[in-house]
Design an enzyme around this catalytic site. Structure first.
Site, PDB file in Angstrom:
ATOM      1  N   GLY A  46      39.991  29.506  48.062  1.00 52.72           N
ATOM      2  CA  GLY A  46      40.239  30.103  46.756  1.00 52.72           C
ATOM      3  C   GLY A  46      41.174  31.278  46.906  1.00 52.72           C
ATOM      4  O   GLY A  46      41.340  31.822  48.007  1.00 52.72           O
ATOM      5  N   CYS A  94      36.336  36.494  52.828  1.00 49.78           N
ATOM      6  CA  CYS A  94      37.385  36.790  51.854  1.00 49.78           C
ATOM      7  C   CYS A  94      38.690  37.023  52.600  1.00 49.78           C
ATOM      8  O   CYS A  94      38.699  37.757  53.602  1.00 49.78           O
ATOM      9  CB  CYS A  94      37.010  38.031  51.043  1.00 49.78           C
ATOM     10  SG  CYS A  94      38.234  38.462  49.786  1.00 49.78           S
ATOM     11  N   LEU A  95      39.758  36.414  52.114  1.00 48.58           N
ATOM     12  CA  LEU A  95      41.055  36.568  52.780  1.00 48.58           C
ATOM     13  C   LEU A  95      41.533  38.019  52.734  1.00 48.58           C
ATOM     14  O   LEU A  95      42.363  38.414  53.547  1.00 48.58           O
ATOM     15  CB  LEU A  95      42.098  35.645  52.121  1.00 48.58           C
ATOM     16  CG  LEU A  95      41.828  34.142  52.306  1.00 48.58           C
ATOM     17  CD1 LEU A  95      42.763  33.323  51.423  1.00 48.58           C
ATOM     18  CD2 LEU A  95      41.978  33.736  53.776  1.00 48.58           C
ATOM     19  N   GLU A 137      35.942  34.354  42.978  1.00 51.66           N
ATOM     20  CA  GLU A 137      37.316  34.562  42.479  1.00 51.66           C
ATOM     21  C   GLU A 137      37.323  35.352  41.173  1.00 51.66           C
ATOM     22  O   GLU A 137      38.175  36.225  40.973  1.00 51.66           O
ATOM     23  CB  GLU A 137      38.032  33.216  42.283  1.00 51.66           C
ATOM     24  CG  GLU A 137      38.157  32.338  43.508  1.00 51.66           C
ATOM     25  CD  GLU A 137      38.625  33.046  44.745  1.00 51.66           C
ATOM     26  OE1 GLU A 137      39.319  34.074  44.634  1.00 51.66           O
ATOM     27  OE2 GLU A 137      38.276  32.598  45.853  1.00 51.66           O
ATOM     28  N   HIS A 140      37.066  38.927  41.742  1.00 54.16           N
ATOM     29  CA  HIS A 140      38.347  39.571  42.099  1.00 54.16           C
ATOM     30  C   HIS A 140      39.102  40.027  40.846  1.00 54.16           C
ATOM     31  O   HIS A 140      39.738  41.079  40.846  1.00 54.16           O
ATOM     32  CB  HIS A 140      39.244  38.598  42.876  1.00 54.16           C
ATOM     33  CG  HIS A 140      39.001  38.541  44.347  1.00 54.16           C
ATOM     34  ND1 HIS A 140      39.077  39.647  45.159  1.00 54.16           N
ATOM     35  CD2 HIS A 140      38.715  37.489  45.164  1.00 54.16           C
ATOM     36  CE1 HIS A 140      38.840  39.272  46.426  1.00 54.16           C
ATOM     37  NE2 HIS A 140      38.609  37.975  46.450  1.00 54.16           N
TER      38      HIS A 140
END
Ligand code: GNR
Ligand code: NI
Length: 174
Positions: A46, A94-95, A137, A140
């Site tokens: 995601g 989480c990236l 997501e 975010h």
């Protein structure tokens, strides 16, 4: 398509609330394509706009495991309209918080309304990893990170570690 840079902690942009998308036009579709490419390259399941420094309410997801059977989703102005009382734990990452993982409990199922890349209203019901991912997501878009569900002690430890690493990088870049 173009791969974009993913911002990481402690970038203050990650705490910003993203603004609604007003028009689904070619520029938005290009952004979505870039987000998908960036997510697949990372690799991740995601990505929210703010993670590539675009503070708009748009996210992409693909929770399929098979690279040859991609199932990309793009959600514009998503809204959670229902969550189950039942909760489910999932080991999240989480990236924007590279190489840190923690088990987080969220509603096991949810329903989300959104606009798709053709500008059409849609509704999806998610369970399993898709339910976890879509909630992660949408967080975010509201400036929330999965570490916000940890104890203050654990969260502060993660934030401190990333702040220190950033300081090191700044020093060595001189
Ligand atoms: O790639 C990702 N994996 C993941 C695993 C468990 C729960 C959530 C996620 S989302 C994450 C990519 C990302 O940071 N999206 O914002
Ligand atoms: Ni994330």
């Amino acid at each position: 398509m173009a791969k974009r840079n993913i911002i990481t902690l402690p970038d203050p942009l990650l705490r910003k609330t993203s603004e609604p998308v007003e028009r689904v036009d070619d520029e938005m579709r290009t952004l979505i394509d870039d987000m998908l490419e960036t997510m697949y390259e990372a690799p991740g399941i995601g990505l929210a706009g703010i993670q590539i420094a675009v503070p708009r309410r748009v996210l992409v997801m693909d929770v399929s495991r098979d690279e040859d059977a991609r199932a990309p989703h793009a959600l514009i102005n998503p809204e959670v309209v229902w969550t189950s009382d039942e909760m489910a734990p999932y080991e999240e990452g989480c990236l924007s918080i590279p190489e840190y993982y923690a088990e987080i409990e969220r509603p096991a199922r949810c329903r989300v309304t959104y606009i798709d890349r053709d500008g059409a209203r849609q509704e999806m019901e998610a369970d399993g990893i898709l339910a976890t991912c879509v909630q992660h997501e949408i967080d975010h878009l509201n400036g929330l990170l999965f570490i916000d569900y940890l104890s203050k002690l654990k969260r502060d430890r993660v934030i401190k570690k990333f702040a220190k690493a950033e300081k090191q990088r700044a020093t060595h870049a001189l």
